[in-house]
Design a protein around this motif. Structure first.
Motif, PDB file in Angstrom:
ATOM      1  N   ARG A 113      13.526   7.132  -5.920  1.00 23.10           N
ATOM      2  CA  ARG A 113      14.435   7.727  -6.902  1.00 23.10           C
ATOM      3  C   ARG A 113      13.765   7.795  -8.274  1.00 23.10           C
ATOM      4  O   ARG A 113      13.946   8.768  -9.009  1.00 23.10           O
ATOM      5  N   GLU A 114      13.014   6.765  -8.619  1.00 24.33           N
ATOM      6  CA  GLU A 114      12.336   6.735  -9.914  1.00 24.33           C
ATOM      7  C   GLU A 114      11.320   7.865 -10.013  1.00 24.33           C
ATOM      8  O   GLU A 114      11.246   8.573 -11.024  1.00 24.33           O
ATOM      9  N   LEU A 115      10.530   8.055  -8.961  1.00 22.57           N
ATOM     10  CA  LEU A 115       9.502   9.098  -8.971  1.00 22.57           C
ATOM     11  C   LEU A 115      10.136  10.481  -9.041  1.00 22.57           C
ATOM     12  O   LEU A 115       9.686  11.351  -9.807  1.00 22.57           O
ATOM     13  N   LYS A 116      11.182  10.690  -8.283  1.00 16.00           N
ATOM     14  CA  LYS A 116      11.847  11.989  -8.313  1.00 16.00           C
ATOM     15  C   LYS A 116      12.427  12.278  -9.697  1.00 16.00           C
ATOM     16  O   LYS A 116      12.280  13.400 -10.225  1.00 16.00           O
ATOM     17  N   ALA A 168       0.846  -1.189   0.000  1.00 19.87           N
ATOM     18  CA  ALA A 168       0.000   0.000   0.000  1.00 19.87           C
ATOM     19  C   ALA A 168       0.882   1.239   0.000  1.00 19.87           C
ATOM     20  O   ALA A 168       1.632   1.483   0.955  1.00 19.87           O
ATOM     21  N   SER A 169       0.824   1.990  -1.082  1.00 18.65           N
ATOM     22  CA  SER A 169       1.474   3.303  -1.161  1.00 18.65           C
ATOM     23  C   SER A 169       0.377   4.356  -1.063  1.00 18.65           C
ATOM     24  O   SER A 169      -0.799   4.073  -1.313  1.00 18.65           O
ATOM     25  N   TYR A 170       0.760   5.576  -0.722  1.00 19.59           N
ATOM     26  CA  TYR A 170      -0.244   6.616  -0.510  1.00 19.59           C
ATOM     27  C   TYR A 170       0.193   7.938  -1.132  1.00 19.59           C
ATOM     28  O   TYR A 170       1.383   8.260  -1.166  1.00 19.59           O
ATOM     29  N   LEU A 171      -0.799   8.675  -1.602  1.00 19.45           N
ATOM     30  CA  LEU A 171      -0.606  10.072  -1.958  1.00 19.45           C
ATOM     31  C   LEU A 171      -1.500  10.900  -1.048  1.00 19.45           C
ATOM     32  O   LEU A 171      -2.698  10.617  -0.923  1.00 19.45           O
ATOM     33  N   ILE A 172      -0.921  11.880  -0.384  1.00 15.51           N
ATOM     34  CA  ILE A 172      -1.691  12.794   0.454  1.00 15.51           C
ATOM     35  C   ILE A 172      -1.472  14.209  -0.059  1.00 15.51           C
ATOM     36  O   ILE A 172      -0.331  14.606  -0.338  1.00 15.51           O
ATOM     37  N   GLY A 173      -2.554  14.936  -0.223  1.00 13.09           N
ATOM     38  CA  GLY A 173      -2.444  16.264  -0.797  1.00 13.09           C
ATOM     39  C   GLY A 173      -3.301  17.296  -0.090  1.00 13.09           C
ATOM     40  O   GLY A 173      -4.324  16.972   0.531  1.00 13.09           O
ATOM     41  N   ASP A 174      -2.867  18.537  -0.162  1.00 13.67           N
ATOM     42  CA  ASP A 174      -3.634  19.683   0.324  1.00 13.67           C
ATOM     43  C   ASP A 174      -4.172  20.404  -0.909  1.00 13.67           C
ATOM     44  O   ASP A 174      -3.401  21.010  -1.667  1.00 13.67           O
ATOM     45  N   ALA A 204       2.332  14.808  -1.197  1.00  9.72           N
ATOM     46  CA  ALA A 204       3.451  13.932  -0.858  1.00  9.72           C
ATOM     47  C   ALA A 204       3.046  12.498  -1.172  1.00  9.72           C
ATOM     48  O   ALA A 204       1.872  12.137  -1.076  1.00  9.72           O
ATOM     49  N   VAL A 205       4.017  11.686  -1.543  1.00  5.30           N
ATOM     50  CA  VAL A 205       3.791  10.266  -1.788  1.00  5.30           C
ATOM     51  C   VAL A 205       4.561   9.486  -0.730  1.00  5.30           C
ATOM     52  O   VAL A 205       5.734   9.765  -0.468  1.00  5.30           O
ATOM     53  N   HIS A 239       6.991  16.187  -2.180  1.00  5.58           N
ATOM     54  CA  HIS A 239       7.726  15.408  -1.190  1.00  5.58           C
ATOM     55  C   HIS A 239       7.497  13.922  -1.440  1.00  5.58           C
ATOM     56  O   HIS A 239       6.404  13.502  -1.842  1.00  5.58           O
ATOM     57  N   ILE A 240       8.537  13.123  -1.170  1.00  2.00           N
ATOM     58  CA  ILE A 240       8.468  11.671  -1.244  1.00  2.00           C
ATOM     59  C   ILE A 240       8.996  11.140   0.086  1.00  2.00           C
ATOM     60  O   ILE A 240      10.106  11.491   0.504  1.00  2.00           O
TER      61      ILE A 240
END
Length: 467
Positions: free
Chosen positions: A66-69, A14-20, A27-28, A51-52
């Motif tokens: 690293r891949e996402l960045k 389970a990965s997550y993305l949280i955003g404002d 951030a992921v 942010h990661i």
């Protein structure tokens, strides 16, 4: 606040993305290597990933930070734990955080809490919504520290470390987080099916209060008793976990926007490549593999459990070529393999197994028997070896009298325990794992190998005897 979960079945990640949404920042948390889904979701919701975050050095999948960045032109900041020394401090991080450090996403504050136990450096991420409360966390990303119905296993760094980590986990669970309110929602890094815990629940989120009341591992008891109970009957950990720990400690190689492994190879090219030490992995269903396959190929049928079994049984030092039913399956298989660190996927057989057949090259097959046929064989052949490749827990729950038990994931290390001068019938729960094990035995020089279709599920359904 916007939270999106990205769940990978099988590995149960389970990965997550949280955003404002107000500030448009996000951030992921604990991303996998297939990063397009994070980028696409953020873009569709008007968010910019700034942010990661990594909760710890993962053992069961290759982290995608690293891949996402890289795919976001190096704009996001990677935050990893800087707690508990240099050994597990990831050098590719831009920011090594410690307890009490925080980052802002508009009205959201993400604060780090050091919770060792599953690993020494593990952190949890508390989320405060300042429009509601700046003092109490609304939710927490718990990584592999706390799951729904379970807690993280402390034994992945070896026998010497597990006792110390187990006691640290006790302190983290019962002292470090004791002041957090019951209403705090928890979002762990794994769900049911992951090998990072003993008995993880099927729901993907919960609250601290519910877990404190109903999670067996959160029931207060003497620390020594709790540690003994936690370590009792811990499932076997795959050997590839250690490899992925090293990869994630140092940072995985970049894949880039083009998925590897999509080149088509003719039957002749495949045959020539086998001579160059390429490994052929056949991901067709076990029935199709049994009927006809390339000699010495390994069968891991395409499905949610493919990456787990690939990690268990495939060598990491061999280039891989695929046999698929549908060319579109090549992308799915490659993505599965990349998640567990198989980066050298060269491509797939153009035209499938039919092209191999029509080229006139040698074919192999795998014998299959029903449970009733196996029962009859047992009555008529005293030299038959029945190899049960299920888990210890499954074996203890009932098995065929006289069978030998070797977990399928470690069979390659115990080939000498299987008689080579006798016919071998391989059985698992349904036939999936048995097909993997049987293909591995045939590749290792066992001539008379049979897969028991339906496995122990069919054996018990037929009311055949077990002990």
């Amino acid at each position: 606040m916007l939270i999106q979960s990205f769940f990978v079945p099988g590995l149960a990640i389970a990965s997550y993305l949280i955003g404002d949404e107000k500030s448009g920042t996000a951030a992921v948390v604990d991303p996998t290597r297939d990063v397009d889904k994070f980028i696409d979701f953020a873009s569709a919701h008007g968010l910019h990933i700034r942010h990661i975050l990594e909760t710890h050095v993962h053992a069961d999948f290759v982290c995608g930070s690293r891949e996402l960045k890289s795919r976001l032109k190096d704009k996001p900041v990677i935050h990893c734990s800087g707690c508990n020394g240099d050994e597990w401090t990831q050098p590719f991080a831009d920011d090594h955080v410690r307890e009490g450090d925080s980052i802002d996403l508009g009205d959201l504050r993400l604060e780090f809490l050091h919770v060792p136990g599953h690993t020494p450096e593990h952190i949890a991420i508390q989320v405060f919504d300042r429009t509601r409360s700046d003092q109490l966390p609304w939710l927490m990303f718990t990584g592999d520290f706390l799951f729904v119905g379970d807690v993280g296993r402390p034994d992945l760094l070896g026998e010497e470390a597990q006792q110390e980590l187990a006691h640290e986990l006790y302190q983290s669970l019962f002292e470090k987080t004791a002041a957090l309110p019951d209403f705090t929602e928890i979002f762990p890094a794994h769900g049911a099916g992951s090998l990072c815990g003993k008995a993880i629940g099927s729901r993907q989120s919960s609250t601290l209060g519910f877990e404190r009341r109903f999670n067996k591992s959160l029931q207060q008891q003497n620390e020594s008793t709790w540690v003994r109970s936690l370590l009792d009957q811990m499932p076997l950990a795959p050997a590839y976990f250690k490899r992925l720990k090293r990869i994630n400690r140092n940072g995985a190689d970049l894949i880039g926007p083009q998925l590897p492994g999509q080149r088509r190879w003719s039957a002749k090219q495949i045959r020539d490549r086998i001579c160059e030490e390429c490994l052929v992995v056949d991901v067709r269903p076990k029935e199709a593999f049994a009927a006809a396959h390339i000699p010495d190929s390994i069968n891991i049928p395409l499905g949610e459990n493919l990456p787990t079994w690939a990690g268990w049984v495939l060598p990491y030092d061999r280039p891989t070529l695929l046999v698929v039913d549908d060319p579109d399956d090549a992308a799915k298989v490659t993505t599965h393999l990349l998640r567990v660190g198989f980066d050298d996927v060269r491509g797939y057989l153009d035209g499938g197994i039919e092209s191999w057949e029509t080229s006139g090259y040698e074919l192999a097959s795998l014998n299959t028997v029903s449970v009733h046929q196996l029962d009859q064989l047992m009555r008529n052949r005293s030299n038959l070896t029945i190899l049960d490749v299920r888990t210890e827990k499954e074996w203890d729950g009932g098995h065929i009298d006289g069978a030998i038990h070797i977990h399928g994931g470690i069979l390659q290390d115990h080939l000498d325990d299987v008689p080579k001068d006798r016919p071998v019938s391989v059985i698992c729960g349904s036939g999936y794992r048995a097909s993997i094990a049987a293909s591995f035995l045939k590749r290792s020089g066992f001539d008379d190998v049979t897969n028991v279709v339906g496995g122990m599920t069919a054996w018990q359904a037929a009311k055949l005897p077990t002990v």
